[in-house]
Design a protein around this motif. Structure first.
Motif, mmCIF file in Angstrom:
data_model
loop_
_atom_site.group_PDB
_atom_site.id
_atom_site.type_symbol
_atom_site.label_atom_id
_atom_site.label_comp_id
_atom_site.label_asym_id
_atom_site.label_seq_id
_atom_site.Cartn_x
_atom_site.Cartn_y
_atom_site.Cartn_z
ATOM 1 N N TYR A 69 0.831 -1.195 0.000
ATOM 2 C CA TYR A 69 0.000 0.000 0.000
ATOM 3 C C TYR A 69 0.878 1.262 0.000
ATOM 4 C CZ TYR A 69 -3.949 -3.001 1.288
ATOM 5 O OH TYR A 69 -4.919 -3.974 1.313
ATOM 6 N N ARG A 137 0.548 0.275 6.551
ATOM 7 C CA ARG A 137 -0.006 0.656 5.259
ATOM 8 C C ARG A 137 0.217 2.154 5.054
ATOM 9 N NH1 ARG A 137 -5.980 -2.212 4.651
ATOM 10 N NH2 ARG A 137 -5.357 -4.353 5.182
ATOM 11 N N TYR A 139 -1.064 5.303 3.399
ATOM 12 C CA TYR A 139 -2.280 5.825 2.786
ATOM 13 C C TYR A 139 -2.214 7.343 2.673
ATOM 14 C CZ TYR A 139 -5.143 1.530 3.311
ATOM 15 O OH TYR A 139 -5.677 0.269 3.215
#
Length: 325
Positions: A69, A137, A139
């Motif tokens: 990600y 992750r 983001y």
């Protein structure tokens, strides 16, 4: 690995399974001993994204599993990400949370689960986290005021957690609620919003693989001003949907009350998907500026669903996104 959830109100828990007082009051050590960290196969040291400074990263989660990600994204600095925040419980100024949340107590912490689910009750956060598949992750995070940041979040899948509560077929929505404690949260003394802060998702949105429950950032435990000890991250929605310091989860048959939707229904819709074609009544959403960038640098074009359309566009098939904004 699955999440093991035990309610303190149940009478059939073996004494050997009960969290000891020492572990209960020392979450970080408890989490590490309980397997929240991934297997030792990952314990080869932190591999930092190319754009990250080594000084930005802590080591509260050694051997943390990295994911694909956000690969290639330029990270916001830890300083910027933790000193420029929207968190009205601690004040309406962007600098207020970092200044006023210093002594906010997040341990011990419990979450109450209610509504259309088979397993409800009040659960210690340690028991919710136990054996969770924790990972990092990266983001992008888009705020409605047209600024954005990119953060390496530490946490676990929201869907994995919600499934453990066994929502029934009536559970069409899920609502989240922030702690209400004016003694600790000085912003709640003023009625700038209808406290406690609440927001929600449709159940299929909540079960999307992108949804994330974050307990840390940059390899560190979550700072108070960023939503400690646990918060929601929904990367394709505007920041105010990403509710912080969660103390209640409620499975519902009908669309839940959401604080900003009630406060300004013409400005903040239930869905609140990042959409450059739907302007806020008081400013454009067509462009954005990355937090930490120079003022003279040109803004970038806002991407539909914050750039996550491939993963989430199907959730809104045949919906008029100017009406359901």
């Amino acid at each position: 690995m699955s999440i093991i959830i035990k309610s303190a109100s149940k009478q059939d828990i073996k004494s050997s399974e009960i969290t000891t007082e020492t572990d209960y009051l020392n979450r970080r050590d408890f989490i590490k001993k309980s397997g929240i960290l991934v297997s030792a196969a990952w314990a080869g040291g932190l591999s930092l994204p190319a754009s990250a400074k080594s000084s930005d990263y802590g080591n509260d989660y050694p051997g943390l599993k990295k994911t694909a990600y956000g690969k290639g994204e330029n990270l916001t600095s830890f300083k910027d990400a933790t000193t420029y925040n929207n968190y009205y419980e601690f004040g309406t100024g962007k600098k207020d949370p970092a200044k006023k949340a210093v002594n906010f107590k997040t341990d011990p912490w419990s979450i109450t689960v209610e509504g259309e689910a088979s397993k409800t009750g009040t659960f210690h956060l340690e028991d919710i986290l136990k054996h969770a598949q924790v990972e990092e992750r990266i983001y992008r995070f888009r705020c409605v005021e047209a600024w954005s940041m990119t953060v390496p979040w530490v946490g676990f899948s929201l869907a994995d957690m919600l499934k453990r509560f066994e929502p029934t077929s009536k559970a069409k929505y899920v609502q989240f609620e922030t702690l209400y404690d004016p003694k600790q949260m000085p912003g709640q003394v003023r009625r700038v919003l209808d406290w406690p802060y609440r927001d929600g998702l449709r159940i299929d949105e909540a079960m999307n693989p992108l949804c994330f429950m974050a307990t840390g950032i940059y390899g560190r435990d979550m700072p108070n001003q960023n939503g400690a000890p646990i918060r929601l991250v929904v990367p394709w929605k505007y920041g105010f949907k990403n509710i912080k310091s969660i103390v209640k989860i409620k499975f519902m048959e009908h669309e839940p009350v959401c604080t900003w939707n009630v406060t300004g229904p013409k400005e903040y819709g239930f869905y609140s998907n990042v959409n450059p074609d739907v302007d806020h009544p008081r400013w454009s959403q067509a462009t954005e500026r990355a937090l930490g960038s120079n003022f003279w640098e040109p803004k970038t074009k806002t991407r539909l669903f914050n750039g996550y359309g491939e993963q989430v566009a199907h959730l809104y098939k045949d919906m008029d996104l100017t009406k359901y904004f």
